[in-house]
Scaffold this motif. Structure first.
Motif, mmCIF file in Angstrom:
data_model
loop_
_atom_site.group_PDB
_atom_site.id
_atom_site.type_symbol
_atom_site.label_atom_id
_atom_site.label_comp_id
_atom_site.label_asym_id
_atom_site.label_seq_id
_atom_site.Cartn_x
_atom_site.Cartn_y
_atom_site.Cartn_z
ATOM 1 N N ALA A 108 -4.693 24.003 63.693
ATOM 2 C CA ALA A 108 -5.343 24.729 62.763
ATOM 3 C C ALA A 108 -5.564 26.131 63.563
ATOM 4 O O ALA A 108 -5.090 27.438 63.228
ATOM 5 C CB ALA A 108 -6.472 24.467 62.533
ATOM 6 N N GLY A 142 -3.639 29.924 62.812
ATOM 7 C CA GLY A 142 -4.434 31.190 62.558
ATOM 8 C C GLY A 142 -4.119 32.287 63.600
ATOM 9 O O GLY A 142 -3.871 33.334 63.177
ATOM 10 N N PRO A 176 -2.710 21.589 58.090
ATOM 11 C CA PRO A 176 -4.033 22.623 59.068
ATOM 12 C C PRO A 176 -2.968 24.014 59.252
ATOM 13 O O PRO A 176 -3.619 25.126 59.211
ATOM 14 C CB PRO A 176 -4.046 22.007 60.325
ATOM 15 C CG PRO A 176 -3.983 20.611 59.951
ATOM 16 C CD PRO A 176 -2.893 20.395 59.205
ATOM 17 N N THR A 178 -4.425 27.576 57.613
ATOM 18 C CA THR A 178 -4.969 28.769 58.546
ATOM 19 C C THR A 178 -3.887 29.912 58.699
ATOM 20 O O THR A 178 -4.402 30.852 59.151
ATOM 21 C CB THR A 178 -5.257 28.074 59.834
ATOM 22 O OG1 THR A 178 -4.102 27.421 60.431
ATOM 23 C CG2 THR A 178 -6.398 26.842 59.731
ATOM 24 N N VAL A 217 -4.746 32.664 56.542
ATOM 25 C CA VAL A 217 -6.268 33.073 57.097
ATOM 26 C C VAL A 217 -5.893 34.093 58.169
ATOM 27 O O VAL A 217 -6.443 35.053 58.280
ATOM 28 C CB VAL A 217 -6.953 32.008 57.336
ATOM 29 C CG1 VAL A 217 -8.365 32.408 58.054
ATOM 30 C CG2 VAL A 217 -7.303 30.854 56.266
#
Length: 239
Positions: A8, A12, A88, A92, A95
């Protein structure tokens, strides 16, 4: 859980710097993870079958549509480790893109990620159902196991057979350090894989949208939609 947290964070981080237009090695690492997830979705059910066949005949006595029964069976694939690894990342990465200021790219990456998960579920479900269909006859199951035991070592030997050693020529003398060209069918197969493998389609759609080329992301999204539809259509018929 630790693996999910690390992936994750990597997703990101890669999304944030991808939105900034920077070359990110983390994104390439994420790409390899997703490609491995697609490979395990194919061979994983043979190595560690977890979606046990259900007593479908008894369930058919109840007023439950067959499509609902298939959806319940396919939903069990969400617990497979290769899908839990991909989740994940696809959650992410958008995001990170949104945090980097690429809102449209985040939306496209989220849609492509959802389609990728659907494709992974479809691949895993079809592979599992075909395995159950073949192995429910004991003799067919034993032949399949024998074929698998023989096939894995043979596949491992293929690269060494097709490509000569770069260090020595046929007479045993040292060979120059020039790169050995790959066979044409290998490079052609790699190009085809990039065009149809769900993880590569996800990467293309995400990268194109992050580079402000949203039109180039349309084709990968359409191929993902078509792939997910075909996979689950085949899965429903097999089920």
């Amino acid at each position: 859980v630790p693996s999910a947290i690390v992936l994750a964070g990597a997703g990101g981080y890669a999304g944030y710097w991808l939105a900034a237009g920077e070359p990110v090695k983390t994104f390439e690492a994420v790409r390899i993870v997703l490609l491995a997830a697609c490979g395990f979705a194919v061979v994983g059910p043979m190595l560690m079958p977890s979606m046990e066949p259900t007593a479908v005949v008894r369930l058919l006595l109840l007023p439950i549509p067959r499509g609902t029964l298939y959806a319940a069976q396919a939903a069990g694939a969400l617990s497979e480790p290769w899908i839990l690894v991909a989740l994940p990342v696809v959650l992410t990465l958008p995001v990170g893109l949104a945090a980097g200021g690429a809102a449209l790219a985040a939306v496209i990456a989220l849609a492509a990620g959802a389609l990728l998960i659907l494709c992974l579920i479809g691949i895993s479900t079809v592979a599992t159902l075909l395995l159950h269909l073949v192995a429910r006859d004991r003799r067919r199951g034993e032949l399949l196991a024998l074929l698998f035991i023989i096939l894995v070592p043979v596949v491992a030997l293929v690269p060494g057979i097709l490509i000569d050693s770069p260090d020595r020529n046929g007479e045993g003398a040292p060979r120059s350090r020039e790169a050995t060209p790959m066979p044409a069918w290998v490079t052609g197969g790699a190009r085809v894989a990039q065009a149809v493998v769900p993880s590569e389609l996800f990467v293309r759609a995400t990268r194109s949208s992050a580079q402000h080329e949203a039109n180039d992301a349309i084709l990968p999204l359409l191929v993902l939609v078509t792939s997910a539809t075909l996979l689950h259509g085949i899965g429903l018929v097999t089920f």
